[in-house]
Each structure stands twice: as structure tokens, then as C-alpha cells.
Motif scaffolding. Sequence first.
Motif: not given
Length: 121
Positions: A12-37
Motif C-alpha cells: 500500500f502506498f499512501d500518497f495523501d500528503e504527496a505533492g508540492p511542498g517542503y521535503l522536510a514536512y514530508e519526512l516529518a510525518v513519520y517521526p510525528w507518528s512515532l514520537y510521544p505527543r
Amino acid sequence: MTDTEGQRQAVFFDFDEAGPGYLAYELAVYPWSLYPRVPDGRASDKVEMRWKHYISAYRDKRPVADADLAAIARFMAVRQFWLLGEYAGRVPVWGSQAIPTDQLRRQVELLRQWEALQLPT
């Protein structure tokens, strides 16, 4: 797709957040899901190891500028702030308890913590 033993796998590929924008934001989605909120939530060794493997594998295939690496933790805070806005926008439908004031107060500390977070690379 097939695995190493020749067995078919569903992928499964999730392209929900893919598109024009900051690479740093795209990469931030994974640690955001991992780190305690939660304020003062410390990431476990397992979480940090997962992040290190993820960013290392990504960088093996595509270079990531130092400025993008430095911005990832800040974009974790941006993502959290955006989601708070999503919840706040639904208060007329869900009611004010969907985002109580004590939760908002905790979010301020969390955002400050993530703003200063140094992710391992």
C-alpha cells in the motif's frame, strides 16, 4: 510484489500528503507518528532506532540537504499545530469537548519541545 521467498505481497502506498511542498514536512510525518505527543514525552530507544533506519534508508536513495534535516522536527510541530486547527474547526459539529482547554495548554509545551527537538540522523 513478491517477497524474497517468491510469495506475493500486497503493498500500500499512501500518497495523501504527496505533492508540492517542503521535503522536510514530508519526512516529518513519520517521526510525528512515532514520537510521544505529550509534553516531556521522551522517545524510546526503539522509536529513535526506527527513525534512524528510516532516514538512513531514505538518504541512501536520495540526498537530503542539511537545512531539510534541521527543519524536520520543526515541521513535526507545524503538523501538530495544523491538526489542532482541524479539531478546532470541528467544534461546531463535535462540541467544545473535542478539544478541551487543558489539552490546548498541554499542546503549547509539546510544540515548544518539538521546536527544539534534535532528531538523530
